[in-house]
Design a protein around this motif. Structure first.
Motif, PDB file in Angstrom:
ATOM      1  N   SER A  33      -8.462  -1.080  29.720  1.00  0.00           N
ATOM      2  CA  SER A  33      -8.029   0.289  29.437  1.00  0.00           C
ATOM      3  C   SER A  33      -7.627   0.996  30.732  1.00  0.00           C
ATOM      4  N   ASN A  69      -2.719   4.038  23.568  1.00  0.00           N
ATOM      5  CA  ASN A  69      -2.451   4.956  24.679  1.00  0.00           C
ATOM      6  C   ASN A  69      -1.890   6.281  24.190  1.00  0.00           C
ATOM      7  N   VAL A  79      -4.201   8.641  28.675  1.00  0.00           N
ATOM      8  CA  VAL A  79      -5.527   8.182  28.263  1.00  0.00           C
ATOM      9  C   VAL A  79      -5.368   6.900  27.463  1.00  0.00           C
ATOM     10  N   SER A  80      -6.204   5.911  27.769  1.00  0.00           N
ATOM     11  CA  SER A  80      -6.154   4.633  27.056  1.00  0.00           C
ATOM     12  C   SER A  80      -7.545   4.203  26.654  1.00  0.00           C
ATOM     13  N   LYS A  81      -7.619   3.471  25.556  1.00  0.00           N
ATOM     14  CA  LYS A  81      -8.886   2.894  25.106  1.00  0.00           C
ATOM     15  C   LYS A  81      -8.572   1.601  24.370  1.00  0.00           C
ATOM     16  N   THR A  87     -12.801   4.474  27.144  1.00  0.00           N
ATOM     17  CA  THR A  87     -11.687   5.376  27.413  1.00  0.00           C
ATOM     18  C   THR A  87     -11.505   5.572  28.913  1.00  0.00           C
ATOM     19  N   ARG A  88     -10.255   5.405  29.387  1.00  0.00           N
ATOM     20  CA  ARG A  88      -9.929   5.633  30.797  1.00  0.00           C
ATOM     21  C   ARG A  88      -8.774   6.621  30.900  1.00  0.00           C
ATOM     22  N   LYS A  89      -8.753   7.344  32.007  1.00  0.00           N
ATOM     23  CA  LYS A  89      -7.764   8.398  32.210  1.00  0.00           C
ATOM     24  C   LYS A  89      -7.096   8.233  33.564  1.00  0.00           C
TER      25      LYS A  89
END
Length: 448
Positions: A33, A69, A79-81, A87-89
């Motif tokens: 992510s 995304n 933001v992706s998961k 979850t990452r930003k």
């Protein structure tokens, strides 16, 4: 009874699958992510690509394509998961590019940005902003040249070579230039590890200015009380410091943890122990390059001076005005991996080395520096110099041995061939190309 047995078998298989996912896959989700969020933020805010384009091209990588995304236009972040987990930003800041952040990062904290100098002139490419001269060389077989370039692009419907752009420059003139659909001369493309060659060049510039001696021990405080105090900047530039490192992008390793989790990427290699004596064991390390970026930062009194230097001494100096090197959470340039530029601007960097540091009459680094980076590193078998890859060992058997090049993930290439007065750039998404055959045909077209 049969149904109960089936249910028990199904439950057992499900349990095994869950255990496998927990042990083998779950720890990777943070990296997957993270990669996705950083890729989306960079591709969208730096080059203006749509989310759909990024997901079907840049993020079309095994497991990374599991990520979902979102782009926030107003907040300038992505933001992706992965399957709703981890979850990452990644945030975008003008002048600094996209930075993958963690929960501790203060997005409200003021930050400095590089001061850019965009000098306009009426000169044609490569020394100015005007279109290149329409030059025809009698010795070139343009049909053979065009055929060679076309050969590494995909035909419609194919997804094999995945070449995005190619430019061939002979005697300072563009003799071939081609772009895939959705790309053009203004498209900014990530060079990945070609950025390493940029990073090394700053040491050549500082050396010419008399501000650094690369043969002296590296100024790393953590090393002063053990064997690592013998490691020189020269050792780091040659990737033979002897420090422990694992460069493996297919799993959780030193390099993936650095790029997708570390706040200060320069510290990751600095904290590693020595496993070999300096200058005895070559090993490719992205951590080493980010350590060098941190060492560059120490050469300046202020952070602003460090930020400005990367552009004023090189990128803007040679007209690479599209270029952008992104920073980590600590404000260091990610010199190992995150340099962006148009294909033409990447070619300008190659031309600077082709002309041994001379840019339209101004000497940015000594001619000896070009020889230095193209001289084989001890124990590399002629494959590697000082942050440049070499053909000294004959990796490309049908191409001159004096070829050396910048090289990045998925086949980003800037080939410099002094004996042919030639620079060739290829940008794309696949490394599965026969560069020996391609370059052989390009060079062959010059000798008709």
């Amino acid at each position: 009874m049969l149904m109960k047995k089936i249910l028990k078998i199904f439950a057992a298989l499900l349990l095994i699958a869950l255990v496998y996912l927990r042990i083998a896959i779950y720890p990777q989700l943070d990296l997957l992510s993270g990669f996705s969020a950083k890729s989306v933020a960079s591709g969208h805010f730096i080059d203006g690509r749509s989310l759909e384009t990024i997901q079907k091209s840049d993020n079309d990588i095994d497991k990374v394509d599991w990520a979902s995304n979102e782009i926030n236009e107003n907040g300038k972040f992505a933001v992706s998961k992965v399957y709703g987990l981890k979850t990452r930003k990644a945030i975008y800041r003008e002048g600094l590019g996209a930075t993958l952040i963690n929960d501790d990062f203060d997005v409200t904290k003021p930050y400095e940005v590089p001061k850019r100098t965009f000098i306009k002139n009426n000169l044609p490419f490569p020394y100015g902003d005007n279109e290149p001269k329409d030059t025809i060389f009698s010795e070139i077989d343009y049909n053979q040249l065009d055929s060679a370039v076309l050969s590494i692009f995909d035909k419609k419907g194919e997804k094999k070579n995945r070449t995005r752009s190619v430019i061939v420059i002979y005697k300072d003139q563009i003799i071939a230039e081609k772009y895939a659909e959705e790309f053009n001369k203004n498209s900014k493309i990530l060079g990945w590890s070609m950025t390493k060659s940029l990073t090394a060049t700053y040491f050549g510039i500082l050396q010419k200015q008399g501000k650094i001696d690369i043969m002296k021990p590296a100024p790393v405080a953590e090393w002063q009380n053990d064997i690592r105090k013998k490691i020189t900047i020269n050792d780091l530039l040659h990737m033979n410091s002897g420090l422990a490192w694992e460069e493996d992008y297919g799993k959780i390793s030193d390099v993936t943890k650095m790029l997708f989790q570390a706040e200060d990427m320069g510290k990751v290699q600095a904290e590693k122990p020595a496993v070999f004596q300096p200058n005895t064991h070559w090993y490719y390390s992205s951590g080493t390059t980010n350590l060098l970026s941190g060492i560059l930062r120490k050469q300046f009194k202020t952070h602003q001076e460090y930020l400005d230097f990367w552009y004023s001494s090189l990128l803007d100096k040679i007209g690479m005005h599209s270029a952008l090197v992104e920073t980590d959470m600590a404000g260091n340039f990610v010199g190992s991996s995150y340099g962006w530029a148009t294909t033409r601007d990447w070619a300008k960097f190659g031309l600077l080395y082709l002309h041994q540091g001379n840019w339209n009459g101004e000497q940015l680094f000594d001619p000896s520096w070009a020889k230095y980076v193209a001289t084989p590193t001890n124990s590399s078998n002629g494959l590697y110099g000082a942050h440049f890859w070499l053909n000294a060992g004959g990796k490309y058997p049908d191409v001159p041995r004096d070829l050396y090049h910048c090289s990045g993930y998925q086949g980003q290439m800037v080939f410099i061939i002094p004996s042919e007065d030639l620079v060739v750039v290829r940008m794309g998404l696949s490394e599965d190309l026969d560069y020996n055959a391609f370059l052989k045909e390009v060079i062959g077209s010059l000798k008709q």
